[in-house]
Design a protein around this motif. Structure first.
Motif, PDB file in Angstrom:
ATOM      1  N   HIS A 296     -27.467 -12.092  64.420  1.00  0.00           N
ATOM      2  CA  HIS A 296     -27.185 -11.323  63.274  1.00  0.00           C
ATOM      3  C   HIS A 296     -27.627 -11.787  61.982  1.00  0.00           C
ATOM      4  CE1 HIS A 296     -24.625  -9.699  66.449  1.00  0.00           C
ATOM      5  NE2 HIS A 296     -24.454  -8.411  65.787  1.00  0.00           N
ATOM      6  N   ALA A 297     -27.733 -10.996  60.822  1.00  0.00           N
ATOM      7  CA  ALA A 297     -28.056 -11.334  59.601  1.00  0.00           C
ATOM      8  C   ALA A 297     -27.266 -10.521  58.449  1.00  0.00           C
ATOM      9  CB  ALA A 297     -29.579 -11.118  59.115  1.00  0.00           C
ATOM     10  N   THR A 298     -26.785 -10.926  57.418  1.00  0.00           N
ATOM     11  CA  THR A 298     -25.902 -10.318  56.444  1.00  0.00           C
ATOM     12  C   THR A 298     -27.306  -9.950  55.397  1.00  0.00           C
ATOM     13  OG1 THR A 298     -24.020 -11.240  56.980  1.00  0.00           O
ATOM     14  CG2 THR A 298     -24.005 -10.230  54.929  1.00  0.00           C
ATOM     15  N   ILE A 299     -27.204  -8.681  55.064  1.00  0.00           N
ATOM     16  CA  ILE A 299     -27.912  -8.047  54.202  1.00  0.00           C
ATOM     17  C   ILE A 299     -27.310  -7.230  53.080  1.00  0.00           C
ATOM     18  CG2 ILE A 299     -29.875  -8.475  55.382  1.00  0.00           C
ATOM     19  CD1 ILE A 299     -30.167  -5.180  55.465  1.00  0.00           C
ATOM     20  N   PRO A 300     -27.951  -7.353  51.876  1.00  0.00           N
ATOM     21  CA  PRO A 300     -27.207  -6.269  50.550  1.00  0.00           C
ATOM     22  C   PRO A 300     -27.805  -4.846  51.164  1.00  0.00           C
ATOM     23  CG  PRO A 300     -29.183  -7.582  49.737  1.00  0.00           C
ATOM     24  CD  PRO A 300     -28.498  -8.233  51.068  1.00  0.00           C
TER      25      PRO A 300
ATOM     26  N   VAL B  52     -27.411  -1.646  62.310  1.00  0.00           N
ATOM     27  CA  VAL B  52     -26.190  -1.979  61.605  1.00  0.00           C
ATOM     28  C   VAL B  52     -25.157  -2.366  62.584  1.00  0.00           C
ATOM     29  CG1 VAL B  52     -24.427  -1.370  59.962  1.00  0.00           C
ATOM     30  CG2 VAL B  52     -26.716  -0.650  59.506  1.00  0.00           C
ATOM     31  N   ASP B  53     -24.559  -3.381  62.736  1.00  0.00           N
ATOM     32  CA  ASP B  53     -23.668  -3.975  63.527  1.00  0.00           C
ATOM     33  C   ASP B  53     -22.349  -3.732  62.936  1.00  0.00           C
ATOM     34  OD1 ASP B  53     -22.783  -5.618  66.103  1.00  0.00           O
ATOM     35  OD2 ASP B  53     -21.652  -6.469  64.604  1.00  0.00           O
ATOM     36  N   SER B  54     -22.169  -3.831  61.644  1.00  0.00           N
ATOM     37  CA  SER B  54     -20.752  -3.503  60.888  1.00  0.00           C
ATOM     38  C   SER B  54     -21.007  -3.910  59.381  1.00  0.00           C
ATOM     39  CB  SER B  54     -19.804  -4.722  61.407  1.00  0.00           C
ATOM     40  OG  SER B  54     -20.158  -5.942  61.217  1.00  0.00           O
ATOM     41  N   VAL B  55     -19.980  -3.550  58.824  1.00  0.00           N
ATOM     42  CA  VAL B  55     -19.889  -3.624  57.323  1.00  0.00           C
ATOM     43  C   VAL B  55     -19.373  -4.868  56.993  1.00  0.00           C
ATOM     44  CG1 VAL B  55     -18.884  -2.714  55.037  1.00  0.00           C
ATOM     45  CG2 VAL B  55     -19.752  -1.171  56.725  1.00  0.00           C
ATOM     46  N   HIS B  56     -20.034  -5.684  56.134  1.00  0.00           N
ATOM     47  CA  HIS B  56     -19.723  -6.950  55.573  1.00  0.00           C
ATOM     48  C   HIS B  56     -19.036  -7.008  54.554  1.00  0.00           C
ATOM     49  CE1 HIS B  56     -19.871 -11.371  55.835  1.00  0.00           C
ATOM     50  NE2 HIS B  56     -20.151 -11.502  54.546  1.00  0.00           N
ATOM     51  N   LYS B  57     -19.112  -6.167  53.377  1.00  0.00           N
ATOM     52  CA  LYS B  57     -18.509  -6.174  51.993  1.00  0.00           C
ATOM     53  C   LYS B  57     -18.475  -4.851  51.629  1.00  0.00           C
ATOM     54  CE  LYS B  57     -18.639  -8.843  47.864  1.00  0.00           C
ATOM     55  NZ  LYS B  57     -19.481 -10.009  47.199  1.00  0.00           N
ATOM     56  N   LEU B  58     -17.459  -4.438  50.950  1.00  0.00           N
ATOM     57  CA  LEU B  58     -17.493  -3.148  50.393  1.00  0.00           C
ATOM     58  C   LEU B  58     -16.902  -3.311  48.797  1.00  0.00           C
ATOM     59  CD1 LEU B  58     -15.058  -1.415  52.662  1.00  0.00           C
ATOM     60  CD2 LEU B  58     -17.406  -0.886  52.233  1.00  0.00           C
ATOM     61  N   LYS B  59     -17.210  -2.355  48.261  1.00  0.00           N
ATOM     62  CA  LYS B  59     -16.508  -2.604  46.726  1.00  0.00           C
ATOM     63  C   LYS B  59     -15.064  -2.374  46.739  1.00  0.00           C
ATOM     64  CE  LYS B  59     -20.254   0.242  44.362  1.00  0.00           C
ATOM     65  NZ  LYS B  59     -20.575   1.427  43.563  1.00  0.00           N
ATOM     66  N   SER B  60     -14.487  -3.057  45.640  1.00  0.00           N
ATOM     67  CA  SER B  60     -13.052  -3.336  45.535  1.00  0.00           C
ATOM     68  C   SER B  60     -12.319  -2.044  45.738  1.00  0.00           C
ATOM     69  CB  SER B  60     -12.485  -4.022  44.548  1.00  0.00           C
ATOM     70  OG  SER B  60     -12.875  -3.193  43.177  1.00  0.00           O
ATOM     71  N   ASP B  61     -12.786  -0.889  45.467  1.00  0.00           N
ATOM     72  CA  ASP B  61     -11.994   0.296  45.218  1.00  0.00           C
ATOM     73  C   ASP B  61     -12.409   1.334  46.498  1.00  0.00           C
ATOM     74  OD1 ASP B  61     -14.520   0.818  44.217  1.00  0.00           O
ATOM     75  OD2 ASP B  61     -13.770   2.364  42.755  1.00  0.00           O
ATOM     76  N   ALA B  62     -13.267   0.862  47.368  1.00  0.00           N
ATOM     77  CA  ALA B  62     -13.959   1.583  48.522  1.00  0.00           C
ATOM     78  C   ALA B  62     -12.704   1.510  49.472  1.00  0.00           C
ATOM     79  CB  ALA B  62     -15.362   1.145  48.807  1.00  0.00           C
TER      80      ALA B  62
ATOM     81  N   GLU C  20     -22.640  -5.024  51.551  1.00  0.00           N
ATOM     82  CA  GLU C  20     -23.216  -5.775  52.483  1.00  0.00           C
ATOM     83  C   GLU C  20     -23.008  -5.269  53.892  1.00  0.00           C
ATOM     84  OE1 GLU C  20     -22.359  -9.785  51.602  1.00  0.00           O
ATOM     85  OE2 GLU C  20     -23.340  -9.862  49.767  1.00  0.00           O
ATOM     86  N   LEU C  21     -23.939  -5.659  54.614  1.00  0.00           N
ATOM     87  CA  LEU C  21     -23.920  -5.108  56.079  1.00  0.00           C
ATOM     88  C   LEU C  21     -24.424  -6.264  57.081  1.00  0.00           C
ATOM     89  CD1 LEU C  21     -25.585  -2.616  54.534  1.00  0.00           C
ATOM     90  CD2 LEU C  21     -24.138  -1.389  56.329  1.00  0.00           C
ATOM     91  N   ASN C  22     -24.055  -6.242  58.264  1.00  0.00           N
ATOM     92  CA  ASN C  22     -24.298  -7.259  59.350  1.00  0.00           C
ATOM     93  C   ASN C  22     -25.212  -6.728  60.083  1.00  0.00           C
ATOM     94  OD1 ASN C  22     -22.656  -9.476  58.215  1.00  0.00           O
ATOM     95  ND2 ASN C  22     -20.943  -8.417  59.589  1.00  0.00           N
ATOM     96  N   ILE C  23     -26.419  -7.100  60.259  1.00  0.00           N
ATOM     97  CA  ILE C  23     -27.737  -6.481  60.952  1.00  0.00           C
ATOM     98  C   ILE C  23     -27.941  -7.370  62.126  1.00  0.00           C
ATOM     99  CG2 ILE C  23     -30.034  -5.789  61.094  1.00  0.00           C
ATOM    100  CD1 ILE C  23     -28.251  -4.027  58.898  1.00  0.00           C
ATOM    101  N   ASP C  24     -27.993  -6.369  63.174  1.00  0.00           N
ATOM    102  CA  ASP C  24     -28.343  -6.956  64.634  1.00  0.00           C
ATOM    103  C   ASP C  24     -29.794  -6.975  64.577  1.00  0.00           C
ATOM    104  OD1 ASP C  24     -28.958  -7.133  67.371  1.00  0.00           O
ATOM    105  OD2 ASP C  24     -27.067  -6.466  68.072  1.00  0.00           O
ATOM    106  N   ILE C  25     -30.246  -8.230  64.584  1.00  0.00           N
ATOM    107  CA  ILE C  25     -31.714  -8.374  64.403  1.00  0.00           C
ATOM    108  C   ILE C  25     -32.305  -7.844  65.965  1.00  0.00           C
ATOM    109  CG2 ILE C  25     -33.645 -10.214  64.183  1.00  0.00           C
ATOM    110  CD1 ILE C  25     -31.548 -11.836  62.541  1.00  0.00           C
ATOM    111  N   LYS C  26     -31.780  -8.308  67.157  1.00  0.00           N
ATOM    112  CA  LYS C  26     -32.528  -8.071  68.247  1.00  0.00           C
ATOM    113  C   LYS C  26     -32.686  -6.663  68.365  1.00  0.00           C
ATOM    114  CE  LYS C  26     -32.444  -9.202  73.060  1.00  0.00           C
ATOM    115  NZ  LYS C  26     -31.473 -10.109  73.912  1.00  0.00           N
ATOM    116  N   GLN C  27     -31.766  -5.690  68.054  1.00  0.00           N
ATOM    117  CA  GLN C  27     -31.621  -4.377  68.151  1.00  0.00           C
ATOM    118  C   GLN C  27     -32.611  -3.479  67.123  1.00  0.00           C
ATOM    119  OE1 GLN C  27     -28.698  -2.111  70.341  1.00  0.00           O
ATOM    120  NE2 GLN C  27     -27.259  -4.047  69.998  1.00  0.00           N
ATOM    121  N   SER C  28     -32.745  -4.180  66.219  1.00  0.00           N
ATOM    122  CA  SER C  28     -33.535  -3.473  65.061  1.00  0.00           C
ATOM    123  C   SER C  28     -34.948  -3.461  65.580  1.00  0.00           C
ATOM    124  CB  SER C  28     -33.463  -4.485  63.520  1.00  0.00           C
ATOM    125  OG  SER C  28     -32.202  -4.261  63.131  1.00  0.00           O
ATOM    126  N   GLN C  29     -35.676  -2.180  64.755  1.00  0.00           N
ATOM    127  CA  GLN C  29     -37.073  -2.051  65.105  1.00  0.00           C
ATOM    128  C   GLN C  29     -37.988  -2.330  63.938  1.00  0.00           C
ATOM    129  OE1 GLN C  29     -37.109   2.301  65.718  1.00  0.00           O
ATOM    130  NE2 GLN C  29     -36.357   1.994  67.713  1.00  0.00           N
TER     131      GLN C  29
END
Length: 414
Positions: free
Chosen positions: A2-6, A16-26, A52-61
């Motif tokens: 996995h890689a974390t990207i903005p 996308v595997d999961s959300v890594h970071k949200l705005k404080s009011d989100a 920010e999101l966590n990206i599954d590198i292997k499954q990405s095209q």
């Protein structure tokens, strides 16, 4: 892995595997893991406050930008002498762990399916226009944006798809192929994304007025008479008339449509404008349209091989912008993706990916023994890493009784 990207680095084709970071009011939860199919999904995530999101590198095209990749050592193998070395193939050419840009069977199959769906949609829309119905611009815009997203995901796959032949569907195939090549080229030129979308839309619409030209003229196998040629040239005016009042049609789009047949020396039509009156966008459109027309099968005409089409553009410096033509060649390669080349070892190879540092040495998929005239086990060869194998010529598929469309699909769906 996995890689974390903005969020601003997220593009269609990433998984996308999961959300890594949200705005404080989100307050948003990712309902399910999955592939980002289009830019609308990205806009929705951004609007919901995803940072920010966590990206599954292997499954990405599509590849994740290198700066976000976790550091991993190159794979090694044990040599007979007991020392570790980079893995090599039997020819001695060093292989990288992954040839970035070579289409996988999965990515090609997915793109081919989408490509054929887009063709079918355009075929129906074009047929409706021929039947007297009004232009449904919003549907054409949707297809254009799907193509832009697909090129963003994998430009090599999309470039290969422009090589598929279908003489029966020239008009709508030409619309799609021009849109693909326009997107590839404008992205190479560094055009801003919102302008890329406009230029892709212009490429999709530039010949829509041919639907108003008598089909007997469009399909005529012999040279047109002067009167027929005048009717054919009116397709430019028809195109402009069909789109100019539509919502979302910008001056840039109109400029590209009305001037795509103009030439620098004033020999074009409809207004015989010269270089000083032609915008850069119109010059780009002229190059893309000419190249795509030359390399597409039409009626009884066989297509010109890409390398010869590039030579035609180069030899007409008085008609096409020489600087842009050279950039176009650097963009698609001296040996464009999807072409067949003959190698010094009497093998034929299908060009799979270019090499920006050494355009004369692309990655090829060897598939045929030209000396003994039979197919061989497929193998990818990076000519940049091979000192003893070079390209000696571009090959016409028919010279070896090869059906290019079948070859592309059979060799890329395995």
């Amino acid at each position: 892995m996995h890689a974390t990207i903005p969020i601003n680095e997220l593009v269609p084709g990433m998984f996308v595997d999961s959300v890594h970071k949200l705005k404080s009011d989100a307050d948003v939860k990712l309902k399910s893991r999955g592939m980002v199919r289009n830019s609308a999904i990205i806009a929705k995530l951004e609007a919901d406050g995803v940072l920010e999101l966590n990206i599954d590198i292997k499954q990405s095209q599509v590849p994740v930008p290198a700066s976000y990749l976790p550091e991993t050592p190159l794979p090694t193998v044990q040599s007979k002498g007991g020392t570790e070395q980079n893995k090599e193939d039997k020819s001695g050419a060093q292989l990288s762990p992954v040839h970035i840009g070579i289409p996988t069977a999965e990515s090609f199959a997915a793109a081919l399916n989408q490509f054929e769906v887009q063709n079918k949609k355009l075929q129906i829309l074009y047929g409706n226009i021929l039947g007297g119905e009004a232009l449904q611009l919003h549907l054409i815009n949707d297809i254009s944006q799907e193509i832009v997203d697909s090129v963003t995901q994998n430009s090599n796959v999309m470039a290969i798809l422009t090589r598929l032949k279908d003489k029966r569907g020239f008009n709508w195939r030409h619309m799609i192929n021009c849109t693909i090549m326009m997107t590839i080229f404008t992205k190479y030129l560094g055009v801003k994304p919102h302008v890329v979308k406009q230029m892709a839309m212009a490429a999709m619409l530039h010949d829509i007025g041919k639907s108003k030209v008598p089909q007997s003229i469009l399909e005529k196998a012999t040279p047109l008479s002067e009167n027929e040629r005048r009717h054919w040239q009116k397709h430019v005016a028809h195109s402009v008339a069909m789109v100019k009042e539509e919502k979302g049609i910008t001056p840039l789009i109109i400029d590209m449509i009305v001037n795509h047949h103009e030439r620098l020396d004033g020999s074009g039509f409809p207004r015989r404008l010269k270089a000083e009156k032609l915008s850069k966008a119109a010059r780009v459109m002229a190059i893309v349209d000419e190249y795509t027309t030359l390399t597409t099968a039409y009626g009884t005409e066989e297509p010109v091989e890409p390398v010869h089409a590039l030579r035609i553009l180069l030899s007409n410096k008085d008609k096409f912008d020489e600087v842009l033509v050279h950039k176009f060649i650097r963009c698609i390669g001296i040996h464009p993706i999807g072409t067949i080349v003959k190698l010094t070892n009497d093998r034929l190879g299908l060009v799979m990916a270019g090499n920006k540092d050494n355009p004369k040495a692309p990655i090829v998929r060897v598939f045929y023994n030209a000396k003994h005239m039979h197919h061989v086990t497929m193998k990818d060869v990076d000519l940049n890493d091979s000192d003893d194998i070079k390209i000696i010529a571009n090959v016409k598929p028919l010279d070896y009784q090869i059906n290019l469309s079948r070859l592309l699909q059979e060799n890329l769906l395995v």
